[in-house]
Scaffold this motif. Structure first.
Motif, PDB file in Angstrom:
ATOM      1  N   LEU A   1      73.627   9.516  87.449  1.00  0.00           N
ATOM      2  CA  LEU A   1      73.574   8.113  87.839  1.00  0.00           C
ATOM      3  C   LEU A   1      74.564   7.349  86.961  1.00  0.00           C
ATOM      4  O   LEU A   1      74.286   7.066  85.794  1.00  0.00           O
ATOM      5  CB  LEU A   1      72.155   7.553  87.673  1.00  0.00           C
ATOM      6  N   THR A   2      75.725   7.061  87.530  1.00  0.00           N
ATOM      7  CA  THR A   2      76.811   6.427  86.792  1.00  0.00           C
ATOM      8  C   THR A   2      76.932   4.962  87.187  1.00  0.00           C
ATOM      9  O   THR A   2      76.970   4.645  88.378  1.00  0.00           O
ATOM     10  CB  THR A   2      78.145   7.139  87.071  1.00  0.00           C
ATOM     11  N   VAL A   3      76.986   4.083  86.191  1.00  0.00           N
ATOM     12  CA  VAL A   3      77.229   2.663  86.422  1.00  0.00           C
ATOM     13  C   VAL A   3      78.671   2.361  86.027  1.00  0.00           C
ATOM     14  O   VAL A   3      79.101   2.692  84.918  1.00  0.00           O
ATOM     15  CB  VAL A   3      76.263   1.779  85.618  1.00  0.00           C
TER      16      VAL A   3
ATOM     17  N   ALA B   1      70.816   4.672  83.833  1.00  0.00           N
ATOM     18  CA  ALA B   1      72.132   5.295  83.961  1.00  0.00           C
ATOM     19  C   ALA B   1      72.256   6.492  83.025  1.00  0.00           C
ATOM     20  O   ALA B   1      71.843   6.431  81.863  1.00  0.00           O
ATOM     21  CB  ALA B   1      73.231   4.282  83.660  1.00  0.00           C
ATOM     22  N   THR B   2      72.850   7.561  83.539  1.00  0.00           N
ATOM     23  CA  THR B   2      73.169   8.713  82.685  1.00  0.00           C
ATOM     24  C   THR B   2      74.601   8.630  82.177  1.00  0.00           C
ATOM     25  O   THR B   2      74.974   9.356  81.256  1.00  0.00           O
ATOM     26  CB  THR B   2      72.991  10.030  83.462  1.00  0.00           C
ATOM     27  N   GLY B   3      75.403   7.747  82.776  1.00  0.00           N
ATOM     28  CA  GLY B   3      76.771   7.527  82.345  1.00  0.00           C
ATOM     29  C   GLY B   3      77.196   6.113  82.670  1.00  0.00           C
ATOM     30  O   GLY B   3      76.747   5.538  83.668  1.00  0.00           O
ATOM     31  N   VAL B   4      78.048   5.532  81.818  1.00  0.00           N
ATOM     32  CA  VAL B   4      78.546   4.172  82.019  1.00  0.00           C
ATOM     33  C   VAL B   4      80.055   4.198  81.811  1.00  0.00           C
ATOM     34  O   VAL B   4      80.525   4.612  80.749  1.00  0.00           O
ATOM     35  CB  VAL B   4      77.889   3.168  81.044  1.00  0.00           C
ATOM     36  N   LEU B   5      80.803   3.778  82.842  1.00  0.00           N
ATOM     37  CA  LEU B   5      82.255   3.866  82.802  1.00  0.00           C
ATOM     38  C   LEU B   5      82.896   2.533  83.142  1.00  0.00           C
ATOM     39  O   LEU B   5      82.377   1.775  83.964  1.00  0.00           O
ATOM     40  CB  LEU B   5      82.754   4.908  83.818  1.00  0.00           C
ATOM     41  N   THR B   6      84.035   2.254  82.517  1.00  0.00           N
ATOM     42  CA  THR B   6      84.864   1.137  82.947  1.00  0.00           C
ATOM     43  C   THR B   6      85.586   1.551  84.227  1.00  0.00           C
ATOM     44  O   THR B   6      85.730   2.757  84.503  1.00  0.00           O
ATOM     45  CB  THR B   6      85.883   0.771  81.862  1.00  0.00           C
ATOM     46  N   PRO B   7      86.064   0.599  85.033  1.00  0.00           N
ATOM     47  CA  PRO B   7      86.729   0.964  86.294  1.00  0.00           C
ATOM     48  C   PRO B   7      87.926   1.882  86.125  1.00  0.00           C
ATOM     49  O   PRO B   7      88.138   2.790  86.944  1.00  0.00           O
ATOM     50  CB  PRO B   7      87.153  -0.404  86.857  1.00  0.00           C
ATOM     51  N   ASP B   8      88.720   1.710  85.053  1.00  0.00           N
ATOM     52  CA  ASP B   8      89.876   2.588  84.882  1.00  0.00           C
ATOM     53  C   ASP B   8      89.446   4.019  84.593  1.00  0.00           C
ATOM     54  O   ASP B   8      90.042   4.981  85.108  1.00  0.00           O
ATOM     55  CB  ASP B   8      90.802   2.053  83.778  1.00  0.00           C
ATOM     56  N   LYS B   9      88.389   4.200  83.797  1.00  0.00           N
ATOM     57  CA  LYS B   9      87.907   5.553  83.529  1.00  0.00           C
ATOM     58  C   LYS B   9      87.222   6.167  84.746  1.00  0.00           C
ATOM     59  O   LYS B   9      87.203   7.389  84.912  1.00  0.00           O
ATOM     60  CB  LYS B   9      86.966   5.538  82.335  1.00  0.00           C
ATOM     61  N   ALA B  10      86.673   5.313  85.604  1.00  0.00           N
ATOM     62  CA  ALA B  10      86.019   5.816  86.816  1.00  0.00           C
ATOM     63  C   ALA B  10      87.019   6.412  87.798  1.00  0.00           C
ATOM     64  O   ALA B  10      86.628   7.185  88.685  1.00  0.00           O
ATOM     65  CB  ALA B  10      85.224   4.700  87.487  1.00  0.00           C
ATOM     66  N   GLU B  11      88.300   6.074  87.661  1.00  0.00           N
ATOM     67  CA  GLU B  11      89.316   6.643  88.548  1.00  0.00           C
ATOM     68  C   GLU B  11      89.290   8.163  88.508  1.00  0.00           C
ATOM     69  O   GLU B  11      89.564   8.836  89.511  1.00  0.00           O
ATOM     70  CB  GLU B  11      90.699   6.127  88.159  1.00  0.00           C
TER      71      GLU B  11
END
Length: 340
Positions: free
Chosen positions: A194-196, A215-225
């Motif tokens: 579950l990534t936010v 959430a099991t992971g939290v990413l900024t939009p650039d890292k989510a790419e």
């Protein structure tokens, strides 16, 4: 109390705190003593004058996210409601048209009417509304936390559309109130991941709050790419120009996307990509009764920690301060409540 206060928006950026007689409920109506009322992005649009003309009417008392206690009932309403803790649906559907009969009350063909936008809302001491819009809370419910059940109902509508399955890889685009409530709902379905995705994910406090919400992971939009094409289900909650496109990129081939945000402008989805990758797209606009019922059940069962999202509580007299907090985009500002 024989007088009642209400914030009144006479037009964009023109508000006053009015005082008048306590409103009396009419046939099949109730009067609620408001305990708390939340602000969201649409309240900011209403204040600035950015909400489409078909979806607002000035002068109006804003406030569509609220909780309170039934104080009086009109003729035809159940007297047993008096003293009950409640929340209530905002859409004033006709309940007779084809869409209403099908349960799609937010698509009522009789025209748009909603508490806090075209009808008097809850930035007031009292709110009068039809009794059939009420949802009863469990005895002893935290009314401060219950004020967030309107956005939770929108999330519940997304949950019903998405039909998450245990073990799926799930992403939530957006870490605001809707996004974090979505994470809480999805966490209850036992996802494998579950990534936010949130621009504020590099802030320890925001990452910690997202993890607290499941959430099991939290990413900024650039890292989510780097996560493109990995997720079985992606729920978009931010309503920013690029977030619908970002949600589609995160979905795997044959995956599902749910859009809940409404951007003022958007860099849209690619229909060719939707077809070629056979993505299933759902959209949510408001919350029908079934979604409200689901949200209230989850809240009463302790599955939703809505209080964790509240950062500011202000009196009615500080409505302008509340709007400034909403519009200031301070990453430390979460849900702002007015407490009559």
């Amino acid at each position: 109390m024989n007088r009642s206060r209400a914030v009144v928006l006479d037009g964009p950026r023109r508000h006053r705190l009015a005082t008048g007689p306590v409103p009396e409920p009419g046939h099949a109506e109730v009067r609620v003593r408001v305990a708390a009322a939340g602000l969201c992005g649409s309240d900011g649009e209403l204040y600035r004058g950015g909400r489409p003309a078909a979806y607002c009417r000035y002068p109006v008392t804003p406030g569509h996210e609220w909780s309170g206690t039934v104080e009086a009932v009109g003729p035809g309403a159940d007297p047993a409601l008096v003293g009950r803790a409640v929340v209530g649906e905002g859409f004033r559907a006709c309940r007779r048209c084809e869409r209403c009969r099908a349960g799609d009350t937010t698509l009522c063909s009789a025209g748009y009417a909603e508490t806090g936008f075209t009808e008097p809302g809850a930035f007031a001491d009292h709110l009068v509304l039809p009794d059939h819009l009420l949802h009863l809370l469990a005895p002893g419910a935290d009314l401060r936390a219950a004020a967030l059940l309107e956005p939770a109902a929108v999330v519940a509508a997304a949950q019903l559309a998405a039909a998450p399955q245990p073990g799926e890889r799930v992403a939530v685009v957006g870490g605001g109130t809707i996004g974090l409530l979505t994470a809480q709902f999805l966490a209850a379905s036992s996802p494998a991941e579950l990534t936010v995705v949130d621009p504020r994910a590099d802030r320890p406090d925001r990452a910690e709050l997202a993890q607290r919400c499941g959430a099991t992971g939290v990413l900024t939009p650039d890292k989510a790419e780097a996560e493109a094409g990995r997720y079985d289900l992606v729920v978009e909650t931010a309503g920013a120009p690029a977030t619908a496109h970002a949600a589609s990129r995160l979905a795997r081939r044959g995956g599902r996307i749910v859009l809940t945000g409404i951007p003022e402008s958007a860099r849209g989805l690619d229909p060719v990509d939707l077809v070629v990758r056979r993505l299933t797209l759902h959209t949510v606009f408001g919350a029908p009764s079934a979604a409200w019922s689901l949200a209230v059940r989850a809240f009463d069962a302790g599955l939703l920690d809505t209080a964790a999202l509240i950062t500011h509580e202000l009196p009615l007299e500080e409505y302008d301060t509340a709007v400034a907090l909403l519009d200031g985009r301070d990453p430390g500002v979460g849900k702002v409540l007015l407490r009559p």
